[in-house]
Design an enzyme around this catalytic site. Structure first.
Site, PDB file in Angstrom:
ATOM      1  N   CYS A 186     -22.923   4.255  -4.186  1.00 22.91           N
ATOM      2  CA  CYS A 186     -23.119   2.911  -3.396  1.00 22.91           C
ATOM      3  C   CYS A 186     -24.118   2.289  -4.025  1.00 22.91           C
ATOM      4  CB  CYS A 186     -23.262   3.286  -1.838  1.00 22.91           C
ATOM      5  SG  CYS A 186     -22.144   3.872  -1.051  1.00 22.91           S
ATOM      6  N   CYS A 192      -9.472  -8.347  -5.262  1.00 21.70           N
ATOM      7  CA  CYS A 192     -10.690  -7.453  -4.983  1.00 21.70           C
ATOM      8  C   CYS A 192     -11.670  -7.363  -6.262  1.00 21.70           C
ATOM      9  CB  CYS A 192     -10.363  -5.910  -4.967  1.00 21.70           C
ATOM     10  SG  CYS A 192      -9.000  -5.096  -6.204  1.00 21.70           S
ATOM     11  N   GLN A 234      -5.869  -0.962   2.216  1.00 26.58           N
ATOM     12  CA  GLN A 234      -7.177  -1.511   2.342  1.00 26.58           C
ATOM     13  C   GLN A 234      -8.003  -0.648   2.972  1.00 26.58           C
ATOM     14  OE1 GLN A 234      -7.328  -4.199   0.384  1.00 26.58           O
ATOM     15  NE2 GLN A 234      -5.521  -5.361   0.623  1.00 26.58           N
TER      16      GLN A 234
HETATM   17  C1  LIG Z   1      -4.444  -4.241  -3.811  1.00 23.89           C
HETATM   18  S1  LIG Z   1      -2.997  -3.540  -3.599  1.00 23.89           S
HETATM   19  C2  LIG Z   1      -2.418  -4.719  -2.395  1.00 23.89           C
HETATM   20  C3  LIG Z   1      -1.492  -4.079  -1.315  1.00 23.89           C
HETATM   21  C4  LIG Z   1      -1.200  -5.030  -0.067  1.00 23.89           C
HETATM   22  N1  LIG Z   1      -1.048  -6.370  -0.587  1.00 23.89           N
HETATM   23  C5  LIG Z   1      -2.126  -4.689   0.960  1.00 23.89           C
HETATM   24  O1  LIG Z   1      -2.538  -5.722   1.518  1.00 23.89           O
HETATM   25  O2  LIG Z   1      -2.278  -3.553   1.377  1.00 23.89           O
HETATM   26  C6  LIG Z   1      -1.926  -3.732  -5.044  1.00 23.89           C
HETATM   27  C7  LIG Z   1      -0.547  -3.153  -4.799  1.00 23.89           C
HETATM   28  O3  LIG Z   1       0.132  -3.537  -5.901  1.00 23.89           O
HETATM   29  C8  LIG Z   1       1.090  -2.623  -6.258  1.00 23.89           C
HETATM   30  N2  LIG Z   1       1.437  -2.827  -7.798  1.00 23.89           N
HETATM   31  C9  LIG Z   1       0.936  -2.339  -8.859  1.00 23.89           C
HETATM   32  N3  LIG Z   1       1.266  -2.964  -9.960  1.00 23.89           N
HETATM   33  C10 LIG Z   1       2.459  -3.306  -9.647  1.00 23.89           C
HETATM   34  C11 LIG Z   1       3.545  -4.304 -10.164  1.00 23.89           C
HETATM   35  N4  LIG Z   1       3.574  -4.460 -11.563  1.00 23.89           N
HETATM   36  N5  LIG Z   1       4.381  -5.000  -9.461  1.00 23.89           N
HETATM   37  C12 LIG Z   1       4.400  -4.988  -7.887  1.00 23.89           C
HETATM   38  N6  LIG Z   1       3.502  -4.142  -7.390  1.00 23.89           N
HETATM   39  C13 LIG Z   1       2.556  -3.656  -8.038  1.00 23.89           C
HETATM   40  C14 LIG Z   1       0.100  -1.331  -6.152  1.00 23.89           C
HETATM   41  O4  LIG Z   1       0.978  -0.268  -5.836  1.00 23.89           O
HETATM   42  C15 LIG Z   1      -0.623  -1.781  -4.720  1.00 23.89           C
HETATM   43  O5  LIG Z   1       0.258  -1.434  -3.609  1.00 23.89           O
END
Ligand SMILES: C[S@@+](CC[C@H](N)C(=O)[O-])C[C@H]1O[C@@H](n2cnc3c(N)ncnc32)[C@H](O)[C@@H]1O
Length: 377
Positions: free
Chosen positions: A14, A336, A214
């Site tokens: 942190c 993020c 999240q």
């Molecule tokens: C920041 S998280 C967001 C998840 C969701 N929107 C939420 O609010 O919980 C990013 C997501 O993108 C997925 N991801 C990573 N690479 C990807 C790709 N090339 N195509 C589709 N999804 C992907 C990951 O598995 C993860 O679940």
């Protein structure tokens, strides 16, 4: 004193813990506005504050030491374990559960994996707590050798920790610095944790192992609430949620007469999203396992609204370029990492950010979530 580990210099994860919270928020807002200074038409709302401690719903603990005296936490620069089982950033339920899990490591004789000698079995403990105080516990192991012992002692763990709902083993046989491997063995009847987000009008999202969630549930609820409110103003008939994870945005945006499609690379996350949809009886929402860019590029026409929430690396030039050229009228970009967001915005000159909102998903660090509404010029 907020954290004895920080004060003693044992853990500096942190990085901003010694700054007053109001100053942290103001600095994050200043940084995001500076990064997006090339888009002066963006109207910024005041940042959404988080509680400063007790908010992290997932503990990712490196296990070190011995089975009799394990440490759960991080490794110091010399490779020795630093025990952070009472880390105050975790929810109180996680803080109460981690000592019990350390005792379980001893009971089931789970030898921690030693990086230097490549001996031992237990690499990480990944523990998630739901808002209803249920736990998902995942043991990341080098091999299946300890699985029978974990199964044997599971009743004792559940007796000591009745909040344990889901237990699984994740196999990560390789000697490399990755948190988890591809194979998961669920040891309980329950295969998903129910993550209730938002109030009466909120959602209960199923979360299976190997699915992203999240890390700050209160901020997640606010993020989905805002996305729904902003989307309602646009009144889209068709929506894509790219990088949809367990479907937080897609399911929040579902509504009568609206078609929502969620695209996500993790099969388990899609299975979680489908379970939530079916349980909530939401029609007009479908999910597909696949790559977000490939999905978009394979479609002849864009929907009315695209939601994107990529990992820290951002969308990249290919998907940003596709969105820019696609003719889509509105994009909701939840990021993020404002640096990759700013870079992606440069690659989408036809889409102008009109509204921005910072949400303090990661208090006491330089990180934050930012939701931006983009409109075609
Ligand atoms: C920041 S998280 C967001 C998840 C969701 N929107 C939420 O609010 O919980 C990013 C997501 O993108 C997925 N991801 C990573 N690479 C990807 C790709 N090339 N195509 C589709 N999804 C992907 C990951 O598995 C993860 O679940």
């Amino acid at each position: 004193m907020l954290c004895s580990h920080f004060d003693a210099g044992r853990c500096r994860s942190c990085t901003w813990l010694d700054r007053a919270y109001a100053e942290q928020l103001a600095e994050k807002q200043r940084l995001v506005e500076e990064l997006l200074a090339g888009h002066p038409g963006t109207s910024w709302r005041p940042p959404v504050a988080s509680a400063q401690l007790g908010v992290r719903n997932k503990a990712k603990m490196v296990v070190s030491g011995t089975a009799d005296a394990p440490t759960l936490g991080i490794l110091n620069p010399l490779g020795a374990g630093v025990d952070l089982r009472d880390c105050p950033l975790h929810t109180p339920g996680l803080q109460a559960a981690l000592p019990e899990l350390a005792a379980f490591v001893t009971l089931a004789a789970l030898a921690p994996y030693d990086l230097a000698t490549r001996r031992g079995e237990l690499k990480h403990l990944l523990v998630t707590e739901s808002p209803d105080r249920e736990l998902m516990v995942r043991f990341v192991l080098r091999s299946q050798e300890p699985v029978a012992r974990i199964r044997k002692h599971l009743p004792a763990l559940r007796e000591r920790l009745p909040s344990v709902a889901v237990v699984s083993v994740n196999l990560q046989p390789e000697h490399k610095a990755v948190l988890e491997g591809e194979r998961e063995i669920v040891l309980t009847d329950r295969e998903s944790l129910r993550m209730r987000v938002g109030g009466a009008d909120g959602l209960t999202l199923h979360l299976r192992p190997q699915s992203f969630f999240q890390t700050n549930t209160a901020m997640a609820a606010e993020l989905y609430r805002l996305a729904r409110a902003w989307a309602e103003e646009v009144a889209p008939r068709t929506v894509w949620d790219l990088y949809c994870g367990v479907g937080g945005f897609a399911l929040s945006l579902a509504g009568p007469g609206r078609e929502v499609t969620g695209i996500e690379i993790s099969q388990e996350a899609v299975a979680s999203a489908e379970q939530t949809r079916d349980e909530a009886g939401l029609s007009g929402v479908r999910f597909e396992v696949g790559d977000a860019t490939a999905y978009a590029e394979g479609r002849a026409a864009p929907p009315d609204l695209v939601v994107v929430n990529p990992p820290r690396r951002g969308l990249g030039p290919q998907l940003s370029g596709w969105l820019d050229a696609s003719g889509v009228r509105h994009v909701l970009y939840s990021s993020c990492n404002a640096q990759t967001l700013a870079r992606d915005l440069e690659a989408m000159p036809s889409l102008r950010p009109v509204r921005g909102q910072l949400l303090d998903m990661f208090p006491n660090t330089a990180h934050y979530e930012v939701l931006v509404l983009l409109e075609r010029l």
